[in-house]
Design an enzyme around this catalytic site. Structure first.
Site, PDB file in Angstrom:
ATOM      1  N   SER A   1       0.833  -1.194   0.000  1.00  0.00           N
ATOM      2  CA  SER A   1       0.000   0.000   0.000  1.00  0.00           C
ATOM      3  C   SER A   1       0.877   1.257   0.000  1.00  0.00           C
ATOM      4  CB  SER A   1      -0.958  -0.049   1.189  1.00  0.00           C
ATOM      5  OG  SER A   1      -2.015   0.874   1.031  1.00  0.00           O
TER       6      SER A   1
ATOM      7  N   ASP B   1      -5.758  -3.385  -2.592  1.00  0.00           N
ATOM      8  CA  ASP B   1      -4.744  -3.141  -1.562  1.00  0.00           C
ATOM      9  C   ASP B   1      -4.156  -4.424  -0.970  1.00  0.00           C
ATOM     10  OD1 ASP B   1      -3.336  -2.192   0.730  1.00  0.00           O
ATOM     11  OD2 ASP B   1      -4.652  -0.460   0.817  1.00  0.00           O
TER      12      ASP B   1
END
Length: 268
Positions: free
Chosen positions: A42, A155
């Site tokens: 991320s 993510d």
């Protein structure tokens, strides 16, 4: 420090709190500790890719100049698959920070994403750096998924928030993990209630962050790092990208606190 020791760094997820990674990397470099393998999930993938490209100065200058108005300027509303398309942010990164491929970065780099269709962890080791980062930061509900080779990627924090395992797989002998969530679970929403009710996006982002904290604890217990740096970032909200100076400073402070132990571990 052993001369043949290959050091890897696993930069964890944490939305806006991820600017703390800049402070961490700065202090490590000042102490002569230079990771040879860089992995991120991320926001850790974004900072990690820029660091692996040797362009941390440009990133730091940019984030320190962010205001809330500038952050809002990157919001391009979408009604399909996520609140934001992410096109404005990615265009900026492509034109100013991540203009190359993963293979061309100065340091070996890998990022983690999640396959939305089957929930599997995906390790991204090749391709355009900006595409790899876009896949890894696609926070569900906030950013639209990234399509790659028939896969819908979101993510990586959903499966591996602090990618120690990827560092090991890429050949690191000693892994330094940066866990941004150690002081978060349950704390932030309570503090925000003193002033106002959190909005829908903040509730979504903070809920996912709390989930990431739990996953991180489980993954680090099964796949421990050799050293863990724990910035205390509970006072920053997930979308406080304009508070970079505070985040970077906390990254520096947490790393300085860890340095004596870290040096001892590296010399043993």
């Amino acid at each position: 420090m052993k001369s043949d020791l290959k050091i890897g760094i696993a930069l964890g997820a944490g939305s806006a709190r991820g600017w703390a990674h800049i402070g961490v990397l700065r202090v490590l470099e000042e102490a002569g500790i230079r990771p040879q393998i860089v992995c991120g999930t991320s926001i850790g993938a974004l900072v990690g890719a820029v660091y692996a490209d040797g362009d941390l100065d440009t990133l730091e200058d940019w984030v320190l100049g962010l205001t809330w108005r500038k952050v809002l300027g990157f919001f391009d509303i979408s009604l399909n698959g996520g609140f934001l398309k992410g096109a404005k942010l990615i265009a900026y990164l492509r034109d100013n920070l991540l203009e190359t491929t993963i293979e061309e970065l100065a340091l070996p780099f890998g990022a983690v994403a999640t396959d939305l269709r089957n929930g599997r962890e995906v390790w991204l080791r090749e391709g355009r750096a900006v595409d790899v980062v876009r896949a890894s930061i696609a926070l569900p509900g906030l950013f639209t998924p990234f399509e790659q080779d028939g896969r819908l990627l979101v993510d990586g924090a959903l499966v591996n928030p602090v990618p120690v395992s990827l560092c090991r797989a890429m050949g690191a002998d000693f892994v330094i993990a940066v866990d941004l969530g150690s002081s978060l679970a349950g704390r932030h929403v309570r503090s925000s209630e003193k002033n106002r009710e959190p909005n829908m996006i903040e509730v979504l982002a903070e809920s996912i962050n709390i989930m990431q904290v739990r996953i991180t604890r489980s993954r680090l217990a099964g796949e421990p790092a050799d050293a863990v740096i724990l910035p205390r970032l509970g006072d920053l909200r997930a979308l406080d990208y304009h508070r970079a100076a505070e985040s970077i400073e906390e990254g520096r402070a947490a790393t300085k606190l860890m340095l004596p132990q870290l040096k001892q571990l590296l010399e043993s």
